[in-house]
Every structure is written in C-alpha cells, then in structure tokens.
Design an enzyme around this catalytic site. Structure first.
Site: not given
Length: 871
Positions: A449, A15
């Site tokens: 970082d 479906c």
C-alpha cells in the site's frame, strides 16, 4: 473458542502424534496442535459445555495427562504465570534430568569399571577375580545397576504404559532395550548359580562374561546424558519469551493527591497517574501529561536510538526512560499492554504447527511400531536364519531399539520455529503463526500500500520557490499567516514548515475559503491569496515562470500552492506525501532477493508514477479502491505466493486474502489483527528481513529433517547387523550414545538461528566500518543508502534523490556519546534542505550536506533546540 492444555508424559514425536490423535477424536474439537517442546496443546473447541473435560479424559485414556488452562480474562498474574510455564518447565526438567544423570553416572562408572576392567587390564580387588568369585562379581554388577534403573524408572513406567495402550514411543524403545539387557543378565545369574551348584566352575565363569548389566546401565545413562543436553538446549529455545517477560517492570510509582506511593505492577489500574524517573521502566502503555523524557524503545521496536517524549506523546510499557522525569496516564495495563500482546503473540506462534511438520508427524506415528518390528525381525534372523548365539542376536536387537531416534524427527521443526519466532520478536518482527513463517519463504511478490506504508502518510513541504525579487522569508511569512487559519492538511504542512524556518504569522483578517481554489485573507491589511493556478488566473495574477515550475512539481506527484499579495505572485510551495527514508532501500533489497514489488494506491496515475520512479517498484496500480486491493491480490496470487504490506483499515481485506499479510506496527488495530506478521518498527526494511528470517528458518528445518531421516535410515540397518559381513557391528552402548547425539545435534542446529541477522545488516556494518564513527549509531537502512552513495563525488544525488550543492560544518559542544551523535544528526536532518548530516563525535563536528542554501542561524537553532551548543 481456543483453549490451551498443559500435557504431561510426552517424550518424543510419537507421543505428540498420539495425543493429537486422541484429542481429534473428541466430538466438538475442530483443530489441534501439540507442541512437544512446550508440552502444550492448542485446541479449537466448540462452545458446547464439557468439551474441554472430554479432551482431558481422551488424552488421559491415551496414557498422558491433560490440564486445561483457565480462559484469559481480566489482567492477572495467572495469565503471566501461564505464559511463564514453558520457561519454568524447561528449567525444572533440566534440573530433574541433571539429578538423574549424576546418580546414574555415580553407579554406572564403577559398574563399567568392574565389568570391563579385566578386558583392559585395569586392577580389580582380589575378591572379584578368579572362577571362584564369579557370583560376587555378578551380584555386585546387578546391585550397581539397580539404582540406575530406579532413578530412570520413568523410561519403564511411561514406555510400558504407552506400549500397553498400543501407542509405543521413544521411552518404549529404551525400556525394551534396557529391560532386555537386564533380564538377560538375570538369566545369566541363574545360569551361574546352576553351574556352581553342579560344580561346573568353568561354565559359571563363561556365563559371568555375558551379563549385559553394564549395557543396560550404559543405555540409561547415555540416554539421560543426551536428555540433559537436550533439556538445556530446549531451555535456550524459550529464551525469547523469558527475556520478554523479564522486561516487564515489577513496581510503579503512583501519584495520589500530590504524593507518591510505590505499588506492585498488578495494582496499576487504567486512568492512574504514574511518575517515571530517569533509569526507570515505563509501567504501562499511556500518555505523557507532564514533564519530558528520552525513552529507549528498543525493547519493543528494536530501534536503538532513544526518542524524545513531550506532553501528549504516547509511551509504551517496559520501555526505559533514559533521562528526565515525567508523569503519565495509564491507558492500557496488565494483559492489554503492548508488551503483553507481544508475549502472547510469540507464545501462540510457537504453539502452532507449520505445514512441513505434518510430514514428521505422519512418520513419527508409525516409526516406533516399525522399529519394534525391525528389532524382532533382527532377533529372529540372527537366531533362526544365521544360527548365531542368543547373546549376538540379543545384542543386535537391543542396538536397533536404542539407536532409533524419533526424538530427532519430533524436534526438527518445533525447535527451529520457536527459535526463529523468538529471534524475530527480538528484531521487532512479530510472526503470529508457524504457518506464516513457513509460507513467507516462498513469497514471489510483495504488494505494498502506498500511503502510510511506502510514504509517511502525512503531507510535508518538499520545495519552496520564491518569485524573482521576493525573498524566501517574505514568502514564508505570508504563507504561515494566510494558511494558519486553515484546517486543510496541505495548509498544516505549509504552516509547520514555515515555523521551522523561523517565519512568524502577521495580523490576519477577513479569512475565507474559496471552494476548489484556495483561501484568501487580509494580511496586515494587504489582500493575500493562496491556492492553485486556477485561483491565480481567476484573480488576474500572472504566475510567470512559476507556472512551469508548478507543472514540473505536478509531474513529480507534488501539489503546487501559489501565494500572491497585492495582485503580485510571491512564489510557489510544493507539498507532497513524502517517501519514507527506507522505502527505496527496502524495495532494492527485495529485488536483490528475487522478489517482485507491486505498489497499490488510490491516487492518480501521475502521482503514483512519480512515487514508483522514486522507490523503484516493479509495477504500480493506481486508482484502486479498497475493495479493488483484494482483487489485485487474487490476480497476483496466480503467479505465486503473495505478501501484502499495509497499515490502514482499508488494507484489512487484502491482508487477510494474501498468503502472508504484513502489517505496519504503527497502523490500525484492524490491520494488525488481519495480518500474519507485524512490523513493530513501521520500517519497510523489516519486510525483506521477515522473508529472510523465514528462509533461514525453513533452511534449518530442512537440515534437521534431513539429518533425522538420514540418521535413522543409515543407523538402523547398521545396528541390525547389515555390515557384519565386513566385521562392522554396533553394541548397545555405542547405539545409545549415537541416539543421544542425534537429538542434541538437531536442537543445537536450530539454536544457530539465535544469531540470525538480516543479510543487509552485514552490509550496513561494513558501511559503518568504512565510514568511521559518524555512522556508529545509525539505522541499518540509512547505512545502505550511504553505502550506495560511496565513491560518488560531492554534488551527486543524496539519499533523498536531490542534488547536494553545498556543505556546512559546525563545531558542536556537549556531545558525550553515540546517543548525542544520533540526536544532533536527527536535528540537522529535520531541517528542510539538509539531505544528510555527518556527525563526528571525536572531532566534535557536524557537517550538513544540503540541496539548497540553508541559513546558518537555522542550522544552529536546530542543534541548540536539541540541547547542544554551537561554536
């Protein structure tokens, strides 16, 4: 633009594949993702008018219903209602299926008893026995079947409708199987009537033994039983969203001209002044302006230790004020709050599709038509090839139809994705898409970082060395005086440290800054200077042995600041952006997982190398400009999938470029928008946790897909009669039970993710058990650090990397629970020189492990300031 559609009529993966295909065929549709679990569709549409309406019509033409949700606008209950719909739909569906199951069982049980009782020797009423009573026997079974068909007519309505549209689904298989059994039973009724009319009672009795009404009823009942368990399990997959929505407060107390009024949460507006008492939830995101409180932020960050809030501090909606009273200004309300954003992210993530799900979609698109073809071939082979009876051929064909399970394929991926993202949200890890959750499991390199991610992002004092003959108190007194007039970040760090150590500023006059060197002023009419070694040399101040200490600090990535008065050096204070407590443990965890770590920083190589040594990164790239970070990501991506962890605006391009962008929750909005995963706790330990969550989810998805594919590959041939030569056959009732069980197994396997925990959490629990009550409320990452130090003698390196030279034990009164333990521990560990604090609630003691001699009064003051007494 992105629009969400509610889809009705879907029952299996076939479906969802059909709905997706219909929507993609509409002009102006860029991308579509259909979620079978939530019965929703996320679509990227052009701005042209009428596209949403065209999508609705296309889906309806395919045999399903589509209803576009209103676009998200101002904060309103409508948005929350839309987010709550999956939860409400799951509950409503479970209730409907339960009703169908009760009715079906009530009629199927007597039908089965009546049809099969004579085979098991069960007692039956006399008017059902004997050849003369075959018609009442058959008609009663038919009448008992009719209510079962009636309450489960959805299978027939949807199944034959989709079959007529050329897109058969699971309902089509069930409808064909049960309809075939029912029609064969009706055919048998006519045979009975014809035989009785001809006076052939024996033939009528033989026909009554092959009615197949019980098979039709049992197919529908067992499938409904499976659907009921499936609906209940699906409801549990939406627990994360339901629990998050339950956290939102329903009312608030608004202060208007000095008086209080209770209002609904939807009436709160930006700028309102709200009062929050002990035990109440914070109604909105805002700023505390009066009073104080201890706020439990675990609902947002996952951190169990409450946080003390004072005027000026930020508070988050849905967190709980455990003690105290405060007034706050509402800054973000309604759909703009942090909690609303979390709910929205989880909702959107569970509506997206992982790349692995495309495989299941492709299979599901052809699965049902293939099964119908196999059933027809099975019927033909048994009737024409083998020459068996019509009853035998029909039994095998019906078994093929009802044992096939496209549901298991369709549920394999979305159930795991939904449970995995929900579990992550409860742990403070927000995954913004299913694709990110899948990609994270294959990450080979994590790029971090430095500033604000590996380090705290704010300088602090790390070392204080007084010159010979100069007391530390005098050095700090001069430092807080001369640096108190400066706005430089290093100066603020020195001032903050000096004040925590009890130093008070003296009278300062003639303050001035010397570019490139430092500052100078008159402190109590005595010339005082503070700056680098060059400043000392320019003023003729002999730094002596302190110059060597300053060079050592510089090699460690710290900034040494000299202080001198009346031409004589007082000492040197080292300042650095210190590493977060959990950074080293997080990188060790990544290394243990086989993930390489690379640190990027704009700092010089000496500072970068010092941080690398402290945290244990595999590689460091120093002197990188913001635009250079993106290039580094591209370079590293050649060796495998890369995850980028950052928090600043300059990290946004790299976060977007990486295969998986991970933003620290305390970072900027731009970084968070650019990322695929958001860590609400700003804790690097959540980076390995996020990767482990991805691996656990992908492992579950692969298990589900394997089970679904193998189940169908094995069961369909068996149902077709491939093993009949050895006497192994499946009747339609057993086939229906197996089909229901397969779907339930897939969903249940996905639900195991609800109990997921990071791998290192288990080790932390073991460390807590070994260390006793003192670690009962500590953070997992801290426990790892402590566990790593287990077995080392006093005087070994403390978690911060310094040598523990002495311990001091204080008797603390007023501690009543583990939160008190956490407060005392935090207070002591906030004192410079204290590397670790061990607090024992039962003994009422606190032991400070120190790398340098910290005065008793400083330790006592820290505990008293936290609200406890020291004896």
């Amino acid at each position: 633009m992105k629009r969400t559609f509610d889809i009705t009529g879907m029952t299996c993966a076939a479906c969802s594949a059909r709905v997706e295909k219909a929507a993609r065929g509409v002009d102006g549709v860029r991308d579509v993702a259909v979620n079978l679990l939530k019965n929703t569709m996320e679509a990227e549409l052009d701005e042209a008018p009428g596209v949403a309406e065209a999508v609705e019509r296309a889906v309806e033409k395919a045999g399903y219903g589509a209803f576009a949700r209103p676009e998200r606008a101002a904060p309103s209950p409508a948005t929350r209602a839309a987010q709550a719909r999956p939860v409400a739909d799951a509950a409503a569906e479970a209730k409907r299926v339960r009703t169908r199951l009760v009715v079906s069982t009530a009629f199927t049980v007597p039908l089965f008893y009546l049809s099969m009782g004579h085979m098991f020797g069960w007692p039956l009423p006399g008017f059902f026995l004997g050849e003369a009573n075959v018609m009442p026997f058959a008609l009663t079974q038919f009448l008992l079947l009719l209510p079962v068909i009636f309450v489960n007519f959805k299978f027939f309505r949807v199944g034959f409708k989709t079959l007529a549209h050329g897109a058969p689904n699971m309902d089509s298989l069930i409808a064909l199987g049960s309809a075939a059994s029912t029609l064969y039973g009706v055919y048998a009724l006519y045979k009975i009537g014809y035989a009785l009319g001809a006076g052939d009672v024996h033939a009528a009795h033989a026909a009554a033994m092959d009615l197949y009404f019980e098979s039709a009823a049992m197919i529908l009942t067992l499938i409904t039983l499976g659907k009921y368990f499936e609906a209940r399990a699906k409801g549990k997959t939406t627990d994360a969203i339901a629990k998050l929505m339950d956290l939102a407060p329903k009312e608030a107390t608004r202060l208007v001209e000095g008086r209080e009024e209770r209002i609904g949460i939807d009436e709160v507006r930006e700028g309102d002044i709200l009062a929050v008492r002990a035990g109440e939830s914070v109604p909105a995101d805002g700023t505390l302006i009066e009073g104080a409180g201890t706020v439990d932020e675990s609902v947002v960050t996952g951190e169990s230790v409450p946080v003390d809030k004072r005027p000026g501090d930020r508070v988050t909606g849905a967190t709980v004020n455990r003690s105290g009273w405060f007034a706050m200004r509402a800054d973000r309300v309604g759909d703009d709050t942090t909690l609303a954003g979390i709910i929205r992210l989880v909702d959107e993530a569970t509506s997206t599709k992982a790349p692995v799900e495309k495989l299941a979609d492709r299979i599901s698109g052809v699965f049902v038509p293939a099964v119908i073809a196999v059933a027809l071939i099975t019927f033909a082979v048994w009737t024409l090839g083998v020459g068996s009876s019509l009853e035998t051929a029909l039994s095998h064909a019906v078994s093929v139809l009802v044992i096939s399970c496209p549901c298991a394929l369709g549920l394999a991926t979305p159930t795991a994705i939904m449970v995995g993202t929900g579990r992550g949200a409860q742990s403070g890890i927000l995954v913004k898409s299913a694709e990110a959750l899948e990609t994270a499991h294959s990450v080979k390199t994590v790029v971090l970082d430095k500033t604000g991610t590996v380090t705290k992002g704010a300088p602090s004092v790390t070392d204080v060395v007084a010159a010979p003959g100069v007391g530390e108190e005098r050095l700090l007194e001069a430092a807080v005086s001369v640096e108190g007039k400066s706005e430089h970040p290093l100066a603020r760090a020195v001032v903050e440290h000096a004040r925590t150590r009890g130093a008070h500023p003296l009278i300062v006059e003639g303050f001035s800054q010397v570019p490139g060197e430092g500052v100078e002023a008159l402190v109590d009419d005595r010339p005082t200077i503070a700056g680098n070694l060059r400043m000392m040399e320019a003023r003729g101040v002999d730094a002596g042995d302190l110059a060597q200490a300053a060079r050592r600090f510089a090699d460690e990535g710290k900034t040494p600041l000299f202080f001198a008065q009346d031409g004589r050096v007082l000492g040197v204070i080292a300042v650095a952006d210190t590493v977060k407590p959990t950074s080293a443990a997080a990188l060790r965890e990544l290394a243990a997982m086989g993930v390489r770590t690379v640190m990027l920083t704009g700092d010089n190589e000496r500072t970068a190398a010092a941080i690398q040594r402290e945290v244990g990164a595999d590689e460091v790239v120093a002197g990188v400009l913001p635009e250079g970070k993106e290039r580094e990501i591209c370079r590293l991506a050649e060796k495998g999938a890369v995850a980028m962890v950052g928090d600043g605006i300059n990290d946004a391009p790299a976060l977007a470029r990486a295969d998986v962008g991970i933003a620290i929750g305390a970072g900027t909005d731009i970084a968070i928008e650019s990322a695929d995963v958001v860590l609400m706790r700003s804790d690097l330990m959540d980076v390995p946790a996020a990767i482990q969550l991805s691996r656990a989810t992908m492992r579950t998805i692969k298990q589900n897909l394997f089970w679904a594919l193998v189940y169908n590959a094995v069961c369909i041939p068996v149902a077709a009669g491939a093993l009949s030569i050895w006497g192994v056959n499946l009747n339609p009732m057993i086939a229906a039970a197996a089909m229901s069980l397969s779907s339930v197994c897939v969903v249940t396997n996905a639900l195991r993710l609800r109990g997921w925990q990071p791998r290192f959490a288990a080790r932390a629990d073991a460390a807590r058990s070994a260390e006793g009550p003192r670690a009962a409320d500590g953070a997992a990452s801290e426990d790892i650090e402590k566990a790593a130090e287990a077995g080392k003698e006093t005087g070994a390196s403390a978690p911060g990397g310094k040598e523990t030279t002495m311990e001091k034990t204080l008797r603390v009164e007023g501690m009543m629970c583990q939160h008190c333990v956490a407060h005392v521990k935090k207070a002591l560990e906030g004192v410079d020189g204290v590397e670790e604090a061990v607090v024992d609630l039962d003994a009422g003691t606190a032991t400070a492990k120190m790398s340098e001699d910290v005065p008793d009064q400083v330790l006592v003051a820290a505990i008293v300031e936290a609200g406890y007494e020291v004896k």
